[in-house]
Design an enzyme around this catalytic site. Structure first.
Site, short mmCIF file in Angstrom:
data_model
loop_
_atom_site.label_atom_id
_atom_site.label_comp_id
_atom_site.label_asym_id
_atom_site.label_seq_id
_atom_site.Cartn_x
_atom_site.Cartn_y
_atom_site.Cartn_z
N HIS A 135 70.99 -16.57 88.29
CA HIS A 135 71.82 -15.50 87.73
C HIS A 135 71.75 -14.23 88.54
CE1 HIS A 135 72.79 -12.09 85.02
NE2 HIS A 135 73.79 -12.88 84.72
N CYS A 136 70.70 -14.04 89.34
CA CYS A 136 70.48 -12.73 89.98
C CYS A 136 71.20 -12.56 91.32
CB CYS A 136 68.98 -12.50 90.15
SG CYS A 136 68.09 -12.28 88.59
N ILE A 137 70.77 -13.30 92.33
CA ILE A 137 71.23 -13.01 93.69
C ILE A 137 72.74 -13.23 93.87
CG2 ILE A 137 70.93 -13.55 96.13
CD1 ILE A 137 68.03 -14.19 95.51
#
Length: 419
Positions: A260-262
Site C-alpha cells: 500500500h505504501c510505495i
C-alpha cells in the site's frame, strides 16, 4: 485521561495498533464495517499476517472487542482512524474512506475526545478535510472540547525486528494541546513518541519516508537493466557497495513495487505539489515511471531466457513462484506479479503459480489456484520465475530442477539465473 479507545479500521494498520493498546491497559473497541472481519475477530480469528489467532484471543481476554456499531465511539476518549487511502481516477488521491470515517466519528464523538488520523495522505488533510467534518458533525470546538492530530502509521507487514511498540511514533496536532493529548495516548504503549510542530509536517514526513524508498528502488531497478546489458552482476555490485559503512544504503531490484505504501504514497505528494504549486515533482514521477516498467522488463527477460532454449513465449508454460508483494506474507496489495501475469497472458503464455500463502489468485484472465504438486509443476514448466522467495521455497533446488529459471529477487547463488 480515561483509557477507552476506538480504532476505526481493523486491517494491517488498525489491528496491530489495537493489539498494543489492549496489552497496555486500554479498553479497545475495533470498529470496522466488515461483518466478516468483526465476526472473525470476536471469534478469535485473525485475517492479517502479523497477528495470529492466539494474539487475537489474548486481545479478547484483555477486553478488546470488535464491532460494526459506531456507538462504541461515544464511549471512547480517543478515536484513531486507520482506513485505506487508495488512488482514484488518473492517480488522484481518493479520500472517500477518510471522509466517510470522519463523518461517522464526528456523529458519535463525546466532548473532550481526541481524534487521531493515521491514514497516509497529502499534507493538509487533517486540518482541511478531517477537522471541518469532525466539528460539523459533532458540534464540538477544536482546542476546547475536541482535540485533533495526525500520526502516520509505520507498519511494515512481515517484519519481525520492528513493530508498533519499538518504532518511533510521530505526532502532530492542530495545536500544542492536541499534540500533547495524542502523544500521551501513544506513550502508554510505544517506546518513543516524537512530537512534531503540526499535522502538515507529520503528514509530509510519512510521504518523504516512502518517497525516499520509491526513488532509490527506481534507481537500482534502472541499474539492474543497465548492468544486465553490460554483463555485470547487479547483486554483486550491491553487495560490494554495501560494505561501505557510511554514505550508502542498499536497495534491491525486483519485478516492481507493491504494497500500500510505495506504489501509492509518493503519488499523494506529487499530486499536492502539482495542485498547489503547478509543477511536477520530477524525481517522484520519474521513479513511478521506472518502477512501473519492471513487470514489462521481467516479461522481456523471460522471453530472452526462453529464446535461449529455442522456445517462444507464445504457448510457453510459465510458472510464477510467490505472487505476494513481498516475501513471507499473504498480502497481495499492488503486487507486481499481477501486471506481470497479465502481460505474459497477452503475449500468449500459459500461466501457473505456486504460493504457499495464496490458495487462489485473481488476475485479468481469471482466477488461478496455486499448484499443489510442486515437483510436477516445476518439471512441466518451460520456465520457472521466482518473484518472492518465501521461506517454503528451496530456491537452489528449484533452480537446478527447472528447465529454465529466472530469479527476480537475487536469492540464488548462480548469477546466470538472476534478473
Amino acid at each position: 485521561m480515561n483509557k477507552t479507545v476506538t480504532i476505526v479500521g481493523q486491517g494491517y494498520v488498525g489491528l496491530p495498533l489495537a493489539q498494543e493498546a489492549s496489552s497496555s491497559g486500554w479498553k479497545v473497541f475495533g470498529f470496522d464495517l466488515s461483518e466478516r472481519v468483526v465476526t472473525g475477530l470476536n471469534a478469535g480469528q485473525s485475517h492479517i499476517d502479523d497477528i495470529s489467532n492466539a494474539d487475537v484471543q489474548s486481545m479478547l481476554s484483555n477486553g478488546y472487542s470488535a464491532s460494526t456499531d459506531p456507538s462504541v465511539i461515544s464511549e471512547s476518549d480517543v478515536v484513531v482512524i486507520c482506513v485505506p487511502t487508495p488512488l482514484g481516477e488518473a492517480g488522484a488521491p481518493d479520500l472517500s474512506y477518510i471522509e466517510s470515517a470522519s463523518t461517522t466519528v464526528g456523529k458519535n464523538l463525546k466532548p473532550g475526545a481526541t481524534v487521531v488520523l493515521e491514514s497516509t495522505t497529502y499534507p493538509g488533510t487533517t486540518e482541511d478535510v478531517c477537522a471541518p467534518i469532525l466539528t460539523r458533525e459533532s458540534g464540538l470546538t477544536v482546542n476546547d472540547n475536541l482535540f485533533i492530530a495526525f500520526s502516520p502509521e509505520r507498519v511494515d507487514p512481515g517484519r519481525t525486528d520492528f513493530g508498533i511498540k519499538n518504532t518511533p511514533k510521530l505526532v502532530g496536532g492542530v495545536s500544542a494541546i492536541s499534540t500533547d493529548r495524542a502523544a500521551s495516548f501513544y506513550s502508554d504503549f510505544i517506546d518513543t513518541v516524537v512530537p512534531m510542530t503540526g499535522p502538515k509536517e507529520a503528514e509530509t514526513a510519512k510521504l518523504l519516508e516512502n518517497t525516499f524508498r520509491h526513488v532509490n528502488i527506481a534507481l537500482v531497478n534502472e541499474m539492474a537493466k543497465v548492468c544486465h546489458e553490460l554483463d555485470i552482476d547487479i547483486w554483486e555490485v550491491i553487495r560490494g557497495a554495501s560494505t561501505k559503512p557510511f554514505g550508502f544504503m542498499p536497495f534491491k531490484p525486483g519485478p516492481g513495487v507493491g504494497g500500500h505504501c510505495i506504489p501509492i504514497d509518493p503519488n499523494y505528494l506529487s499530486y499536492e505539489v502539482r495542485r498547489n504549486l503547478g509543477y511536477p515533482l520530477r524525481f517522484v514521477e520519474l521513479a513511478q515511471e521506472i518502477n512501473n516498467t519492471m513487470p514489462h522488463y521481467v516479461t522481456t527477460r523471460i522471453s530472452e531466457v526462453l529464446n535461449e532454449q529455442a522456445k517462444a513465449i507464445k504457448g510457453a508454460n510459465v510458472l510464477l513462484l510467490g505472487v505476494t508483494y513481498k516475501k513471507n506474507i499473504a498480502d497481495q496489495r499492488e503486487s507486481p506479479a499481477i501486471p506481470l501475469a497479465d502481460e505474459l497472458t497477452r503475449r500468449g503464455a500459459n500461466i501457473q503459480f505456486i504460493d504457499p500463502r495464496v490458495p487462489d489468485w485473481k488476475i485479468e484472465s481469471g482466477v488461478l489456484q496455486s499448484e499443489s504438486n510442486w515437483d510436477s509443476a516445476i518439471h512441466n514448466s518451460d520456465i520457472v520465475v521466482l518473484l518472492q522467495a518465501h521461506d517454503e521455497f528451496d530456491v537452489e533446488l528449484i533452480s537446478q530442477n527447472a528447465r529454465a529459471f529466472l530469479d527476480t529477487s537475487g536469492s540464488v547463488k548462480d548469477h546466470r539465473f538472476r534478473l
